[in-house]
Motif scaffolding. Structure first.
Motif: not given
Length: 195
Positions: A9-19, A155-166
């Motif tokens: 089931p999908l929950f479409p949002l105006r945001t991207v959730l990264v791993p 991978a961890w560095v990339g996902w955390r930056l994708a999560e935290l950068l504006p």
């Protein structure tokens, strides 16, 4: 590269959730209350996809073709009487086909993307590891949110930056769709250079 297929089931949002990222949701529409009940009964997660067209509330929105499985970590009833969820991003998936249930809930046939390989942070990406350290130093309680940092894992560095950068949500979506951690970091370097 994909691994297996499943229904989600999908929950479409105006945001991207990264791993690995946490996200708070307030749930009030009947279709999403049904989704939460179903996930609770089955012990499964649901998919979060960026909205390409439409709104979070009302008629079913058009979701992006890639998303992230959201696993429910905690829930509560907020002061406003609405269900409050705390979810965390898990596996990435590609949407193969969607259909809409009578209640408006979007169901997707998805192909799971392969898990990120453990790849050492390359010298050309060392700056990104430093940037991430500086960001985490500025966040109160970062040592509790990220108790075991992996600054040597691309991978961890990339996902955390994708999560935290504006970043803009389409930029985050672009990163989500990349399978190679080094390619993700190269893209992040270009995005940081643009700003």
């Amino acid at each position: 590269m994909t691994e297996g297929a499943d229904h989600l089931p999908l929950f479409p949002l105006r945001t991207v959730l990264v791993p690995g990222a946490a996200l708070g949701l307030r749930v009030f529409e009947p279709r999403y209350l049904d989704l939460v009940r179903e996930c609770g009964r089955r012990g499964t997660g649901f998919g979060v996809c960026l909205i390409l067209d439409g709104d979070e509330v009302g008629a079913p929105a058009t979701p992006a073709g890639f998303g992230t499985e959201a696993v429910i970590e905690d829930f509560d009833i907020g002061g406003d009487g609405l269900l409050a969820l705390r979810v965390r991003g898990a596996r990435r998936f590609q949407v193969r086909r969607t259909r809409v249930r009578d209640n408006g809930l979007i169901m997707a046939d998805v192909g799971w993307r392969a898990a990120d390989p453990v790849v050492d942070l390359q010298p050309e990406h060392a700056l990104l590891g430093i940037v991430l350290r500086k960001i985490l130093e500025q966040i109160d309680g970062a040592d509790q949110v990220f108790p075991e940092p992996h600054f040597d894992d691309a991978a961890w560095v990339g996902w955390r930056l994708a999560e935290l950068l504006p970043l803009e949500q389409p930029q985050r979506q672009q990163l989500l769709q990349l399978d190679d951690p080094d390619e993700r970091l190269e893209t992040l370097l270009r995005l940081v250079d643009e700003d």
